[in-house]
Design an enzyme around this catalytic site. Structure first.
Site, PDB file in Angstrom:
ATOM      1  N   LYS A  22       0.841  -1.205   0.000  1.00  0.00           N
ATOM      2  CA  LYS A  22       0.000   0.000   0.000  1.00  0.00           C
ATOM      3  C   LYS A  22       0.871   1.249   0.000  1.00  0.00           C
ATOM      4  O   LYS A  22       0.640   2.184  -0.785  1.00  0.00           O
ATOM      5  CB  LYS A  22      -0.883   0.012   1.240  1.00  0.00           C
ATOM      6  N   ASN A  23       1.908   1.252   0.835  1.00  0.00           N
ATOM      7  CA  ASN A  23       2.708   2.474   1.022  1.00  0.00           C
ATOM      8  C   ASN A  23       3.730   2.703  -0.079  1.00  0.00           C
ATOM      9  O   ASN A  23       4.432   3.714  -0.072  1.00  0.00           O
ATOM     10  CB  ASN A  23       3.369   2.466   2.403  1.00  0.00           C
ATOM     11  N   CYS A 115      -4.878  12.382  12.485  1.00  0.00           N
ATOM     12  CA  CYS A 115      -5.636  11.121  12.405  1.00  0.00           C
ATOM     13  C   CYS A 115      -5.519  10.488  13.788  1.00  0.00           C
ATOM     14  O   CYS A 115      -4.940  11.053  14.704  1.00  0.00           O
ATOM     15  CB  CYS A 115      -5.058  10.227  11.316  1.00  0.00           C
ATOM     16  N   ARG A 120       0.204  14.600  12.966  1.00  0.00           N
ATOM     17  CA  ARG A 120       0.812  14.391  11.639  1.00  0.00           C
ATOM     18  C   ARG A 120       0.863  15.662  10.786  1.00  0.00           C
ATOM     19  O   ARG A 120       0.226  15.795   9.760  1.00  0.00           O
ATOM     20  CB  ARG A 120       0.070  13.275  10.913  1.00  0.00           C
ATOM     21  N   PRO A 121       1.653  16.646  11.221  1.00  0.00           N
ATOM     22  CA  PRO A 121       1.789  17.892  10.453  1.00  0.00           C
ATOM     23  C   PRO A 121       2.497  17.654   9.117  1.00  0.00           C
ATOM     24  O   PRO A 121       3.008  16.545   8.861  1.00  0.00           O
ATOM     25  CB  PRO A 121       2.644  18.764  11.378  1.00  0.00           C
ATOM     26  N   ILE A 122       2.519  18.678   8.269  1.00  0.00           N
ATOM     27  CA  ILE A 122       3.220  18.544   6.974  1.00  0.00           C
ATOM     28  C   ILE A 122       4.263  19.652   6.820  1.00  0.00           C
ATOM     29  O   ILE A 122       4.657  20.005   5.704  1.00  0.00           O
ATOM     30  CB  ILE A 122       2.237  18.579   5.780  1.00  0.00           C
ATOM     31  N   ASP A 123       4.722  20.177   7.949  1.00  0.00           N
ATOM     32  CA  ASP A 123       5.701  21.279   7.886  1.00  0.00           C
ATOM     33  C   ASP A 123       6.974  20.888   7.124  1.00  0.00           C
ATOM     34  O   ASP A 123       7.536  21.711   6.378  1.00  0.00           O
ATOM     35  CB  ASP A 123       6.044  21.752   9.303  1.00  0.00           C
ATOM     36  N   ASP A 305       4.930   0.625  11.796  1.00  0.00           N
ATOM     37  CA  ASP A 305       3.714  -0.014  11.252  1.00  0.00           C
ATOM     38  C   ASP A 305       3.587  -1.473  11.662  1.00  0.00           C
ATOM     39  O   ASP A 305       2.569  -2.101  11.398  1.00  0.00           O
ATOM     40  CB  ASP A 305       3.691   0.085   9.716  1.00  0.00           C
ATOM     41  N   ILE A 327       7.823   7.084  16.849  1.00  0.00           N
ATOM     42  CA  ILE A 327       7.475   7.806  15.620  1.00  0.00           C
ATOM     43  C   ILE A 327       6.175   8.600  15.772  1.00  0.00           C
ATOM     44  O   ILE A 327       6.097   9.764  15.387  1.00  0.00           O
ATOM     45  CB  ILE A 327       7.349   6.832  14.421  1.00  0.00           C
ATOM     46  N   ARG A 397      -8.446  -0.692   4.683  1.00  0.00           N
ATOM     47  CA  ARG A 397      -7.553   0.313   4.075  1.00  0.00           C
ATOM     48  C   ARG A 397      -6.210  -0.304   3.705  1.00  0.00           C
ATOM     49  O   ARG A 397      -5.522   0.184   2.829  1.00  0.00           O
ATOM     50  CB  ARG A 397      -7.316   1.466   5.060  1.00  0.00           C
TER      51      ARG A 397
END
Ligand code: EPZ
Length: 421
Positions: A22-23, A115, A120-123, A305, A327, A397
């Site tokens: 998936k990833n 989530c 889970r920022p996107i900086d 994971d 993480i 998912r």
């Protein structure tokens, strides 16, 4: 809504085909935006997340037919906006930002929000795009990235899989050379890099923490096969251990891609034997699960994971185990549910201590996120009596045909309508 019903206590025996990762599949699909000529991907897993991304890419102008093999054809990008109602369903949608920015000079993507497992920022993504010439504006819950990209140096202060993938894709079409330092080294990133090279990108340092990308004017059509899912494979290895069974995981190169998990699962008592079709896994001759001390780390360390699945396995270990999650800030939601099945787990901050028990008891449990839901399925396979896992949309998912794959190996498992949970 559906639930999974498991009658536990059956030894698993047989072979399990491992699906495409998936990833790896998600960023690979986004790479399809980088060329007007069409990217064909084989071994795509049929998962909810893949369907969600297919919808988003179609909105942006891609022509895609869903299946295990897809061709993503993007002669023209008809929109550069990834709307909130799509991005909120799957935060990996943020991976369209780099390709849209590189190809069209603009991308308007809803901020993914947090989530269950963390905010889970996107900086790190946004800073990296600024490092190669983009202008970033945040407004009304959207990020607008614009500008002509030019090669630069990106140094990540902390490792980020998604940010590495986003900037890697954008850098392929930047004007000049981009250096990416402290890049994530997960196998899925190497898979993406190899696919981009097949499309005509010039990337060196693949598989290391320093990537060098020499921008090219455009990328061309390519065909690529998605790597096997190392997390799915590790999850089923844990199932073999917890049921005292023996499973042959079918997939190419599993031993290599499973590096971070394999060492830990071996320490826990699993024995792996390479076959010409994949990897045979079962407990060692004493048939016991050995307590471990695991700390999740970026690749090649033990993967976050696999943390929930390892914890499920450790509920049955001889003695005690310690698992530390470094993480994500909230990735222990499977703990209370496992405890309801008789597990003895105490959490102190980011560290969980698991005291092994000799049996788990079936119970109705609630899935909270993708990997937590797999840990509950694993516990149900080993537990006495019946376990019902609710909210299995989380599971869908990331695990293709889970019930079918386990059933043919002797599990008493089925899906059923859930009474309104
Ligand atoms: C990818 O998420 C995976 N998802 C996750 O798998 C996986 O857990 C994660 O990598 C770590 O291996 C996909 O590949 C689709 P990160 P990603 O950026 O890219 C922080 C699963 O179960 N961070 O490496 O979002 C972040 O909050 C999923 O299949 C920032 O602070 O992970 C986290 O604490 C779950 N700023 C840490 O870094 C940023 O800009 C690692 O995140 C980006 C990340």
């Amino acid at each position: 809504m559906e639930k999974i019903v498991i009658e536990g206590g059956y030894r698993l025996q047989g072979e399990i085909p491992i699906s495409g990762a998936k990833n790896a599949a998600l960023p690979l699909m986004c790479a399809g935006l980088l060329t007007r000529d069409g990217l064909t991907l084989h071994n795509l897993p049929l998962l909810a997340d893949i369907k969600t991304l297919t919808q988003l890419l179609t909105e942006l102008g891609c022509k895609i037919v869903n299946g295990h093999t897809v061709t993503i054809l993007t002669p023209n990008i008809t929109s550069t906006t990834a709307p909130y109602d799509m991005v909120r369903k799957m935060r990996a949608s943020i991976l369209v930002l780099g390709p849209l920015l590189a190809r069209e000079g603009e991308a308007i993507v809803s901020l993914p929000g947090g989530c269950a497992i963390g905010n889970r920022p996107i900086d790190l993504h946004l800073k990296a795009f600024e490092d190669i010439g983009a202008t970033i504006e945040l407004k009304d819950g959207y990020v607008r990235a614009s500008g002509k990209l030019k090669g630069g140096t990106v140094h990540f202060p902390t490792v980020s899989v998604g940010a590495t993938e986003n900037i890697l894709m954008a850098a392929c079409l930047a004007d000049g050379t981009t250096i990416i330092e402290n890049a994530a080294q997960e196998p899925e990133i190497s898979d993406l890099a190899h696919c981009l090279v097949a499309m005509g990108a010039k990337i060196s340092g693949i598989g290391t923490s320093r990537l060098e990308v020499e921008g090219v004017p455009e990328l061309h059509a390519a065909e690529y096969t998605v790597m096997p899912d190392r997390i799915e494979a590790g999850s089923y290895a844990a199932a073999a251990a917890m049921t005292g069974g023996e499973l042959e995981l079918l997939g190419h190169n599993l031993k290599e891609v499973m590096t971070g998990s394999l060492d830990m699962l071996k320490q826990a008592g699993l024995v792996f034997t390479e076959t010409d079709r994949g990897l045979l896994c079962r407990l060692g001759p004493e048939g016991r699960i050995i307590g471990i001390n695991a700390v999740t780390q970026p690749y090649p360390g033990f993967p976050t994971d696999m943390q929930a699945q390892l914890m499920a396995m450790m509920t049955l270990c001889d003695g005690a185990s310690v698992i530390t999650e470094t993480i994500f800030e909230n990735r222990f939601m499977h703990v209370p549910e496992l405890c309801r099945m008789g597990a003895d787990i105490t959490v102190n901050g980011s560290t969980a201590t698991i005291r092994g028990t000799n049996k788990l008891l079936g119970a109705p449990v609630m899935a909270t996120d993708l990997r937590a839901s797999m840990s509950l399925v694993l516990a149900g396979l080993a537990a006495q009596d019946i376990t019902e896992v609710m909210r299995i949309y989380h599971l869908d998912r990331g695990y293709e045909r889970l019930v079918q794959k386990l059933k043919v190996c002797g599990a008493k498992i089925s899906r059923a309508p859930a009474d309104g949970v």
